[in-house]
Design a protein around this motif. Structure first.
Motif, PDB file in Angstrom:
ATOM      1  N   PRO A  19      -6.240  -5.528  -4.618  1.00 45.96           N
ATOM      2  CA  PRO A  19      -6.309  -5.766  -3.166  1.00 45.96           C
ATOM      3  C   PRO A  19      -6.834  -7.161  -2.848  1.00 45.96           C
ATOM      4  O   PRO A  19      -7.447  -7.809  -3.705  1.00 45.96           O
ATOM      5  CB  PRO A  19      -7.276  -4.688  -2.679  1.00 45.96           C
ATOM      6  CG  PRO A  19      -8.060  -4.283  -3.866  1.00 45.96           C
ATOM      7  CD  PRO A  19      -7.287  -4.621  -5.086  1.00 45.96           C
TER       8      PRO A  19
ATOM      9  N   TYR B 147       0.824  -1.208   0.000  1.00 49.05           N
ATOM     10  CA  TYR B 147       0.000   0.000   0.000  1.00 49.05           C
ATOM     11  C   TYR B 147       0.863   1.266   0.000  1.00 49.05           C
ATOM     12  O   TYR B 147       0.455   2.294  -0.511  1.00 49.05           O
ATOM     13  CB  TYR B 147      -0.962  -0.002   1.199  1.00 49.05           C
ATOM     14  CG  TYR B 147      -2.211  -0.825   0.937  1.00 49.05           C
ATOM     15  CD1 TYR B 147      -2.130  -2.148   0.538  1.00 49.05           C
ATOM     16  CD2 TYR B 147      -3.474  -0.276   1.066  1.00 49.05           C
ATOM     17  CE1 TYR B 147      -3.258  -2.903   0.278  1.00 49.05           C
ATOM     18  CE2 TYR B 147      -4.617  -1.024   0.814  1.00 49.05           C
ATOM     19  CZ  TYR B 147      -4.498  -2.343   0.413  1.00 49.05           C
ATOM     20  OH  TYR B 147      -5.624  -3.079   0.143  1.00 49.05           O
TER      21      TYR B 147
ATOM     22  N   LEU C  17      -0.129   6.994 -11.130  1.00 53.12           N
ATOM     23  CA  LEU C  17      -1.205   6.026 -10.869  1.00 53.12           C
ATOM     24  C   LEU C  17      -1.624   5.260 -12.130  1.00 53.12           C
ATOM     25  O   LEU C  17      -2.122   4.150 -12.041  1.00 53.12           O
ATOM     26  CB  LEU C  17      -2.413   6.729 -10.256  1.00 53.12           C
ATOM     27  CG  LEU C  17      -2.205   7.282  -8.837  1.00 53.12           C
ATOM     28  CD1 LEU C  17      -3.387   8.133  -8.411  1.00 53.12           C
ATOM     29  CD2 LEU C  17      -1.995   6.167  -7.827  1.00 53.12           C
TER      30      LEU C  17
ATOM     31  N   GLU D  22       2.557  11.245  -3.271  1.00 58.72           N
ATOM     32  CA  GLU D  22       2.111  12.477  -3.948  1.00 58.72           C
ATOM     33  C   GLU D  22       0.929  12.174  -4.870  1.00 58.72           C
ATOM     34  O   GLU D  22       0.223  13.062  -5.306  1.00 58.72           O
ATOM     35  CB  GLU D  22       3.255  13.085  -4.754  1.00 58.72           C
ATOM     36  CG  GLU D  22       4.294  13.738  -3.855  1.00 58.72           C
ATOM     37  CD  GLU D  22       5.468  14.311  -4.623  1.00 58.72           C
ATOM     38  OE1 GLU D  22       5.572  14.105  -5.853  1.00 58.72           O
ATOM     39  OE2 GLU D  22       6.303  14.953  -3.963  1.00 58.72           O
ATOM     40  N   ARG D  23       0.758  10.911  -5.219  1.00 58.87           N
ATOM     41  CA  ARG D  23      -0.388  10.413  -5.975  1.00 58.87           C
ATOM     42  C   ARG D  23      -0.617  11.190  -7.291  1.00 58.87           C
ATOM     43  O   ARG D  23      -1.735  11.616  -7.581  1.00 58.87           O
ATOM     44  CB  ARG D  23      -1.644  10.416  -5.108  1.00 58.87           C
ATOM     45  CG  ARG D  23      -1.479   9.523  -3.879  1.00 58.87           C
ATOM     46  CD  ARG D  23      -2.743   9.395  -3.108  1.00 58.87           C
ATOM     47  NE  ARG D  23      -3.837   8.973  -3.938  1.00 58.87           N
ATOM     48  CZ  ARG D  23      -4.061   7.714  -4.319  1.00 58.87           C
ATOM     49  NH1 ARG D  23      -3.270   6.771  -3.913  1.00 58.87           N
ATOM     50  NH2 ARG D  23      -5.088   7.421  -5.079  1.00 58.87           N
TER      51      ARG D  23
ATOM     52  N   TYR E  73      -0.798  -0.697 -10.663  1.00 57.75           N
ATOM     53  CA  TYR E  73      -2.115  -1.258 -10.357  1.00 57.75           C
ATOM     54  C   TYR E  73      -2.011  -2.166  -9.145  1.00 57.75           C
ATOM     55  O   TYR E  73      -1.116  -3.014  -9.067  1.00 57.75           O
ATOM     56  CB  TYR E  73      -2.675  -2.037 -11.555  1.00 57.75           C
ATOM     57  CG  TYR E  73      -4.141  -2.343 -11.382  1.00 57.75           C
ATOM     58  CD1 TYR E  73      -5.098  -1.438 -11.791  1.00 57.75           C
ATOM     59  CD2 TYR E  73      -4.562  -3.513 -10.745  1.00 57.75           C
ATOM     60  CE1 TYR E  73      -6.449  -1.679 -11.595  1.00 57.75           C
ATOM     61  CE2 TYR E  73      -5.914  -3.765 -10.545  1.00 57.75           C
ATOM     62  CZ  TYR E  73      -6.846  -2.836 -10.967  1.00 57.75           C
ATOM     63  OH  TYR E  73      -8.181  -3.067 -10.764  1.00 57.75           O
ATOM     64  N   LEU E  74      -2.894  -1.952  -8.215  1.00 55.56           N
ATOM     65  CA  LEU E  74      -2.926  -2.789  -7.010  1.00 55.56           C
ATOM     66  C   LEU E  74      -4.199  -3.620  -7.033  1.00 55.56           C
ATOM     67  O   LEU E  74      -5.303  -3.081  -7.121  1.00 55.56           O
ATOM     68  CB  LEU E  74      -2.901  -1.915  -5.754  1.00 55.56           C
ATOM     69  CG  LEU E  74      -3.213  -2.653  -4.452  1.00 55.56           C
ATOM     70  CD1 LEU E  74      -2.038  -3.517  -4.004  1.00 55.56           C
ATOM     71  CD2 LEU E  74      -3.580  -1.697  -3.337  1.00 55.56           C
TER      72      LEU E  74
ATOM     73  N   CYS F 219       2.176   1.794  -3.600  1.00 56.48           N
ATOM     74  CA  CYS F 219       1.211   2.374  -4.557  1.00 56.48           C
ATOM     75  C   CYS F 219       0.630   3.707  -4.058  1.00 56.48           C
ATOM     76  O   CYS F 219      -0.239   4.268  -4.708  1.00 56.48           O
ATOM     77  CB  CYS F 219       0.115   1.382  -4.902  1.00 56.48           C
ATOM     78  SG  CYS F 219      -0.948   1.009  -3.541  1.00 56.48           S
ATOM     79  N   GLY F 220       1.116   4.185  -2.926  1.00 53.14           N
ATOM     80  CA  GLY F 220       0.717   5.524  -2.479  1.00 53.14           C
ATOM     81  C   GLY F 220      -0.576   5.583  -1.694  1.00 53.14           C
ATOM     82  O   GLY F 220      -1.187   6.639  -1.576  1.00 53.14           O
ATOM     83  N   LEU F 221      -0.982   4.457  -1.122  1.00 49.73           N
ATOM     84  CA  LEU F 221      -2.208   4.477  -0.302  1.00 49.73           C
ATOM     85  C   LEU F 221      -1.903   4.615   1.191  1.00 49.73           C
ATOM     86  O   LEU F 221      -2.823   4.755   1.991  1.00 49.73           O
ATOM     87  CB  LEU F 221      -3.041   3.212  -0.536  1.00 49.73           C
ATOM     88  CG  LEU F 221      -3.834   3.173  -1.835  1.00 49.73           C
ATOM     89  CD1 LEU F 221      -4.536   1.845  -1.988  1.00 49.73           C
ATOM     90  CD2 LEU F 221      -4.846   4.305  -1.908  1.00 49.73           C
ATOM     91  N   LEU F 222      -0.639   4.533   1.532  1.00 54.09           N
ATOM     92  CA  LEU F 222      -0.234   4.774   2.927  1.00 54.09           C
ATOM     93  C   LEU F 222       0.957   5.708   2.907  1.00 54.09           C
ATOM     94  O   LEU F 222       1.798   5.647   2.006  1.00 54.09           O
ATOM     95  CB  LEU F 222       0.144   3.458   3.626  1.00 54.09           C
ATOM     96  CG  LEU F 222      -0.982   2.527   4.071  1.00 54.09           C
ATOM     97  CD1 LEU F 222      -0.402   1.257   4.655  1.00 54.09           C
ATOM     98  CD2 LEU F 222      -1.899   3.196   5.083  1.00 54.09           C
ATOM     99  N   PHE F 223       1.022   6.522   3.908  1.00 53.08           N
ATOM    100  CA  PHE F 223       2.079   7.529   3.990  1.00 53.08           C
ATOM    101  C   PHE F 223       3.172   7.001   4.924  1.00 53.08           C
ATOM    102  O   PHE F 223       2.907   6.736   6.093  1.00 53.08           O
ATOM    103  CB  PHE F 223       1.483   8.815   4.557  1.00 53.08           C
ATOM    104  CG  PHE F 223       2.317  10.027   4.306  1.00 53.08           C
ATOM    105  CD1 PHE F 223       2.097  10.817   3.197  1.00 53.08           C
ATOM    106  CD2 PHE F 223       3.330  10.379   5.176  1.00 53.08           C
ATOM    107  CE1 PHE F 223       2.862  11.937   2.963  1.00 53.08           C
ATOM    108  CE2 PHE F 223       4.103  11.499   4.943  1.00 53.08           C
ATOM    109  CZ  PHE F 223       3.862  12.283   3.832  1.00 53.08           C
TER     110      PHE F 223
END
Lengths: 286, 278
Positions: B80, B45, B73, B67-68, B77-78, B48-52
């Motif tokens: 889940p 995560y 993006l 920075e998304r 591709y993630l 792919c930029g879903l957690l900092f």
């Protein structure tokens, strides 16, 4: 902040196709409820006057608009659904613009297109078969109608914010939030205005006349007095101040002050959208 | 392609990753292994930029993931572990999601779906979780993004589907792509991955290519344990024992992912030092 209209278009298309069934049933439900309300006037024989038309039409806009807004970010409700939506190659700004287009432009248009013909049809029946002479409501710049329309945008911004902050029981929590905001604003306004109004009169000079025992005027003084008084707020902008000697003075805010108090709630609309944007950004990396 | 330096991440006071360093290059399938709760998903995560991240540097395709940037993006591709899909037909799903990915191939998507025996005209609403997962695996592969992350992709798949999955993945990777498959069901990645990463105790404790593993370790069957030289780990099997031993005779054996993972879990020190010794 890069904004791509192509991506906004793709988001809008996705929003529509993913929620097509919901929107169809929603429109049918909305027309059914509004139709039922309008037909109540026909059944009871009450005249569907212009004021009634305006109130029901605009109240419907506020209520259904609020419900609709709750669904705009429903894909972010739970962790399972959230990941795929957040991974879509689009910025938070683009997603919010898409929500704005749907909530603030397309929904009111769709609402009017569905409900207004229903209203006109009801009026037609009312005039033709009930013997009334009702003219259809056409929007004018009457203050109450403007107030309801702006209330729609205000409530919508609040609900959008709630839909992004609350995970469960969004509708209930949004209603509580709106009530807290409304009554909170009312209480704060009452306090502030109550403070402003007596403050103004206290600074006003009171003319005091003194007399001899034979009732001849001895002298006239202009003094500033702090009298023990009661102030009753008539409405947000007007108060009556009662003095012990049965005198009363009507107090009112100046036009400028009134405008400030009127505008303040509407200034919160862009603020709420801004907070929603920040929350959306936060959700993306949290 | 993915450069991670001193990455730290925690959920509140609970540390998940500490000073993690990693460098992953394109053209490979990486298997990210670890026990439940080891932090595999958290790492994916963050990539792919879903957690900092709390600390450290993270660079993916030249971008900082958090920075998304939409361009970033479009190339990642993630898939889940769990997901909710809209109640639409597969074709509608394709119509609304594929345009976000510039290299998406509808032909590939149709081929993968056919391989999984999912009719394109089906609606997502009536599908089981396993079937939806197959649609999502097909979609993920068809995006042809530079970085493809799969979090427990075989969860929810039945045994024949796991076989289909391995077959599809084996032929899907292109030279410009990098794939990370995270799983705790290590057997599902047999004969599939090029490189193994094992996450444990907030660190990557093992980072080796399959080739290097089979050079240093031999995976065999033995009737008696005393027959095996330099034994590291053994398990009772139907006929004798399944063993992992040091490959001192340069034998060519096939990597048994499950045995390898169990050996690493029970003989961590020995295994790690074997690979750290030059």
């Amino acid at each position: 902040m890069a904004i791509s209209f192509t991506r906004i278009g793709l988001l809008a298309k996705k929003q529509f196709i993913d929620n097509k069934k919901l929107y169809l049933f929603g429109v049918l439900a909305m027309m059914g409820i509004m139709g039922a309300i309008f037909s109540l006037f026909l059944i009871t024989g009450t005249n569907l006057g212009k004021e009634n038309q305006a109130v029901y039409l605009l109240l419907g806009l506020v209520v259904f608009g609020g419900l609709y807004t709750l669904t705009l970010f429903s894909n972010l409700e739970n962790t399972k659904g959230r990941t795929l939506s957040l991974m879509l190659p689009a910025t938070a700004t683009e997603k919010l613009i898409c929500a704005f287009v749907y909530g603030a432009i397309l929904f009111p248009l769709a609402y009017l297109l569905c409900v207004y013909p229903l209203l006109r049809f009801t009026i037609f029946i009312d005039n033709k078969f009930m013997g009334h002479f009702t003219s259809p409501y056409v929007f004018d710049e009457h203050r109450a109608q403007l107030f309801l329309i702006t209330a729609f945008f205000l409530i919508q911004a609040q609900i959008l914010l709630c839909s992004l902050f609350f995970k469960h029981y969004k509708a209930v929590k949004s209603i509580v939030f709106i009530c807290v905001m409304f009554f909170g604003t009312l209480i704060i306004y009452t306090k502030i205005i109550g403070y402003i109004l007596p403050g103004r009169i206290d600074k006003t000079a009171v003319v005091e006349e003194r007399y001899y025992k034979n009732n001849n005027l001895f002298k006239t003084d202009t003094v500033k007095r702090h009298l023990t008084t009661n102030t009753r707020i008539i409405n947000l902008f007007t108060a009556v101040k009662y003095y012990g000697d049965q005198r009363d003075v009507s107090l009112e805010l100046t036009r400028k002050q009134k405008n400030v108090f009127f505008l303040l709630p509407y200034l919160t609309i862009p603020c709420m959208w801004l907070i929603s944007w920040v929350r959306l950004k936060e959700m993306e990396v949290n | 392609m993915i450069e991670i330096e001193n990455l730290c991440f925690s959920y509140g006071k609970h540390k998940v990753l500490t000073n993690l360093n990693l460098s992953l290059s394109q053209g490979k399938i990486f298997g990210l292994l670890g026990k439940n709760g080891a932090g595999k998903s958290s790492l994916l995560y963050q990539i792919c930029g879903l957690l900092f991240p709390k600390q450290g540097k993270l660079n993916v395709n030249g971008y900082k993931p958090f920075e998304r940037n939409p361009i970033f993006l479009q190339e990642i591709y993630l898939l889940p572990e769990e997901f909710d899909l809209p109640n639409v037909a597969i074709k509608s799903f394709l119509k609304t999601n594929a345009p976000f990915y510039p290299n998406f191939s509808e032909e590939l998507f149709n081929n993968y779906l056919a391989e999984f025996n999912i009719p394109i005209n089906n609606s997502l609403q009536g599908m089981s979780f396993g079937q939806k997962k197959k649609v999502m695996i097909s979609f993920a592969l068809a995006t042809q993004t530079k970085v493809l992350l799969m979090d427990e992709p075989t969860n929810g798949l039945d045994i024949p589907s796991k076989k289909q999955f391995r077959k599809i993945i084996a032929g899907a990777l292109q030279p410009h792509q990098l794939m990370i498959i995270s799983t705790h069901q290590v057997k599902d990645l047999d004969s599939l991955i090029d490189h193994i990463l094992v996450l444990e105790d907030e660190h990557i404790i093992f980072d080796q290519s399959v080739e290097s593993i089979t050079q240093k370790l031999a995976f065999k069957q033995a009737m008696q344990l005393n027959e095996v030289e330099n034994l590291i780990y053994s398990e009772g099997a139907l006929r004798g024992h399944a063993v992992v031993a040091k490959n001192i005779h340069n034998e060519h054996t096939r990597l048994d992912m499950e045995m390898f993972f169990n050996a690493l879990a029970s003989e961590k020190q020995q295994m790690v030092s074997l690979f750290n010794d030059k």
